[in-house]
Design a protein around this motif. Structure first.
Motif, mmCIF file in Angstrom:
data_model
loop_
_atom_site.group_PDB
_atom_site.id
_atom_site.type_symbol
_atom_site.label_atom_id
_atom_site.label_comp_id
_atom_site.label_asym_id
_atom_site.label_seq_id
_atom_site.Cartn_x
_atom_site.Cartn_y
_atom_site.Cartn_z
ATOM 1 N N ALA A 116 6.636 9.581 -9.186
ATOM 2 C CA ALA A 116 5.755 10.679 -9.599
ATOM 3 C C ALA A 116 4.683 10.945 -8.547
ATOM 4 N N LEU A 117 4.169 9.880 -7.916
ATOM 5 C CA LEU A 117 3.170 10.036 -6.861
ATOM 6 C C LEU A 117 3.755 10.810 -5.682
ATOM 7 N N ARG A 118 4.990 10.512 -5.326
ATOM 8 C CA ARG A 118 5.645 11.205 -4.210
ATOM 9 C C ARG A 118 5.794 12.691 -4.504
ATOM 10 N N THR A 119 6.066 13.020 -5.769
ATOM 11 C CA THR A 119 6.186 14.426 -6.148
ATOM 12 C C THR A 119 4.832 15.131 -6.093
ATOM 13 N N ALA A 120 3.793 14.433 -6.574
ATOM 14 C CA ALA A 120 2.462 15.042 -6.618
ATOM 15 C C ALA A 120 1.816 15.132 -5.243
ATOM 16 N N PHE A 121 2.095 14.148 -4.371
ATOM 17 C CA PHE A 121 1.495 14.113 -3.034
ATOM 18 C C PHE A 121 2.615 13.842 -2.019
ATOM 19 N N PRO A 122 3.456 14.837 -1.749
ATOM 20 C CA PRO A 122 4.674 14.601 -0.963
ATOM 21 C C PRO A 122 4.425 14.163 0.477
ATOM 22 N N TYR A 123 3.272 14.459 1.032
ATOM 23 C CA TYR A 123 3.011 14.108 2.437
ATOM 24 C C TYR A 123 2.087 12.905 2.578
ATOM 25 N N LEU A 124 1.745 12.272 1.476
ATOM 26 C CA LEU A 124 0.842 11.119 1.530
ATOM 27 C C LEU A 124 1.573 9.892 2.066
ATOM 28 N N PRO A 125 1.116 9.321 3.179
ATOM 29 C CA PRO A 125 1.715 8.051 3.624
ATOM 30 C C PRO A 125 1.319 6.919 2.669
ATOM 31 N N VAL A 126 2.301 6.214 2.161
ATOM 32 C CA VAL A 126 2.059 5.102 1.244
ATOM 33 C C VAL A 126 2.611 3.827 1.869
ATOM 34 N N SER A 127 1.784 2.789 1.928
ATOM 35 C CA SER A 127 2.258 1.473 2.351
ATOM 36 C C SER A 127 2.190 0.543 1.157
ATOM 37 N N PHE A 128 3.144 -0.361 1.081
ATOM 38 C CA PHE A 128 3.302 -1.186 -0.118
ATOM 39 C C PHE A 128 3.648 -2.608 0.298
ATOM 40 N N SER A 129 3.048 -3.586 -0.368
ATOM 41 C CA SER A 129 3.368 -4.981 -0.058
ATOM 42 C C SER A 129 3.386 -5.800 -1.338
ATOM 43 N N THR A 130 4.357 -6.695 -1.435
ATOM 44 C CA THR A 130 4.385 -7.660 -2.520
ATOM 45 C C THR A 130 3.767 -8.951 -2.008
ATOM 46 N N GLU A 131 2.977 -9.580 -2.833
ATOM 47 C CA GLU A 131 2.202 -10.739 -2.411
ATOM 48 C C GLU A 131 2.477 -11.930 -3.317
ATOM 49 N N GLY A 132 2.178 -13.112 -2.807
ATOM 50 C CA GLY A 132 2.155 -14.275 -3.671
ATOM 51 C C GLY A 132 0.973 -14.172 -4.621
ATOM 52 N N LEU A 133 0.938 -15.044 -5.615
ATOM 53 C CA LEU A 133 -0.145 -15.021 -6.595
ATOM 54 C C LEU A 133 -1.488 -15.106 -5.873
ATOM 55 N N GLY A 134 -2.384 -14.163 -6.154
ATOM 56 C CA GLY A 134 -3.690 -14.135 -5.503
ATOM 57 C C GLY A 134 -3.724 -13.315 -4.229
ATOM 58 N N GLY A 135 -2.567 -13.013 -3.660
ATOM 59 C CA GLY A 135 -2.522 -12.300 -2.388
ATOM 60 C C GLY A 135 -2.986 -10.859 -2.488
ATOM 61 N N ALA A 136 -2.709 -10.198 -3.618
ATOM 62 C CA ALA A 136 -3.108 -8.801 -3.768
ATOM 63 C C ALA A 136 -4.629 -8.670 -3.760
ATOM 64 N N GLU A 137 -5.305 -9.583 -4.442
ATOM 65 C CA GLU A 137 -6.771 -9.544 -4.443
ATOM 66 C C GLU A 137 -7.321 -9.795 -3.038
ATOM 67 N N ARG A 138 -6.703 -10.706 -2.297
ATOM 68 C CA ARG A 138 -7.173 -10.967 -0.932
ATOM 69 C C ARG A 138 -7.018 -9.724 -0.055
#
Length: 298
Positions: A116-138
Motif C-alpha cells: 500500500a505504501l508503494r502505491t501511495a508513494f511510488p517514487y519513495l526509496p524504501v530501505s528495509f532490514s530485519t534485525e536480531g532482538l533489540g537490533g531495531a531499537e539500536r
C-alpha cells in the motif's frame, strides 16, 4: 544537459521508437517533423553513431539505436524518479524511509502495508532490514532507521515514541520426541531445569532484558527460523509466537507445554510497537505507514 546529451533528445528518441515514425513522434510531442528530424540528427552527430536507417519508407532503428533506446528509457525513468523525490521532499515526504523490524513481528500484515505504501508513494526509496532482538531499537538510536517495528523490553524508553500495534502470545512448545512431551501433567520448574531452553536473544546484549526464561540451561538464537529447526529436532523447548507454531501444533509436529505457575502467563501477550525517536519526527510517508499499520492490525 548530461554531458553532450539532453533529456529532451532522449525523450524524442524513445518517442520515435514507440510511435514508429518521425511524424507520429512530432504529433505526440506537439512539434513539427523538421524539429524532430533535427533533434535526431544533432544527437547522432554529437554521439558519432547512426540511430536510424532512413533508406526505407519508415526510419528503422539500427542495432546501436535499439541498444541506446533501452538506455534512454532507463535514464528517463531515473530522471523521473529524481524529480519525483525532489517534489515529494518539497511536499514534506522524506527523501528515503528506512525501516527496521524485530524477528518476533509477523510479516504478513506488514508486507500488505508495504504494498500500500508503494502505491501511495511510488517514487519513495524504501530501505528495509530485519534485525536480531533489540537490533531495531539500536538502528533507531543510531539514526539508521526512521521507523522500527519491535519489542521494547523491559519497557518503552522515554525518548522513544511507541504506538502499540498488536500483542503476540508466546506459547511454550516442544517436539513430541522430547522427554518433556512424555509427561502426562503440567511441567514444573524442576522439570524444565533438566532440559535446554531455546532462547531468542539480543546478540549485542546477551545479558540484557529477557522474556520468559525459566531454565538455567539455555541455547541462544538470533533468528526464529534457526530456533524452530532446533525445536522441531527435539533439542530443547521454547516459547514461540502462536501465529508461527499454529500449523505445527495442528499437524502434531509440536506439542504445547503447560507450565505450572508460569510467570509469563501473568504478564500477558508481548506487545509489538511501531516506534520512532521523539526528537526525529516522521515525514509524511512514515506517518502514513504508521496509520496504515494501525488500521490493518486493529
Amino acid at each position: 544537459m548530461i554531458g553532450t546529451l539532453t533529456l529532451d533528445q532522449l525523450r524524442v528518441l524513445t518517442t520515435i521508437a514507440e510511435t514508429g515514425s518521425f511524424s507520429a513522434a512530432g504529433r505526440k510531442l506537439g512539434r513539427v517533423q523538421s524539429a524532430i528530424s533535427q533533434t535526431v540528427t544533432t544527437l547522432e552527430d554529437t554521439q558519432g553513431v547512426t540511430l536510424f536507417d532512413r533508406s526505407g519508407f519508415r526510419p528503422v532503428l539500427t542495432d546501436v539505436g535499439r541498444v541506446l533506446v533501452a538506455q534512454a528509457h532507463s535514464v528517463l525513468a531515473s530522471a523521473a524518479r529524481f524529480e519525483a523525490v525532489a517534489a515529494g521532499t518539497r511536499a514534506g515526504v522524506e527523501p528515503e524511509l528506512a525501516i527496521a523490524i524485530d524477528p518476533l513481528v509477523p510479516t504478513a500484515a506488514f508486507i500488505d502495508s508495504l504494498h500500500a505504501l508503494r502505491t501511495a508513494f511510488p517514487y519513495l526509496p524504501v530501505s528495509f532490514s530485519t534485525e536480531g532482538l533489540g537490533g531495531a531499537e539500536r538502528r533507531l538510536r543510531r539514526g539508521d532507521a526512521a521507523l522500527a517495528l519491535c519489542v521494547l523490553l523491559p519497557s518503552v524508553p522515554e525518548d522513544v515514541a511507541a504506538l502499540p500495534l498488536l500483542g503476540i502470545d508466546l506459547v511454550p512448545v516442544v517436539s513430541p520426541v522430547h522427554p518433556l512431551a512424555g509427561l502426562d501433567r503440567p511441567v514444573t520448574a524442576a522439570d524444565l531445569d533438566e532440559h535446554i531452553q531455546l532462547v531468542l536473544s539480543d546478540p549485542a546484549a546477551p545479558d540484557g532484558p529477557s522474556y520468559g526464561i525459566l531454565g538455567t540451561r539455555t541455547w541462544r538464537f538470533v533468528d526464529l527460523a534457526r530456533r524452530l529447526d532446533f525445536l522441531l529436532a527435539g533439542l530443547g523447548w521454547c516459547r514461540m509466537p502462536d501465529y508461527l507454531v499454529a500449523p505445527y501444533l495442528a499437524d502434531g509436529r509440536l506439542r504445547p507445554l503447560t507450565i505450572e505457575g508460569d510467570p509469563a502467563r501473568a504478564t500477558g501477550p508481548l506487545t509489538i510497537y511501531a516506534a520512532h525517536m521523539r526528537n526525529r519526527v516522521l515525514g509524511r510517508a512514515g506517518s502514513w505507514l504508521l496509520g496504515e499499520l494501525q488500521t490493518r492490525l486493529a
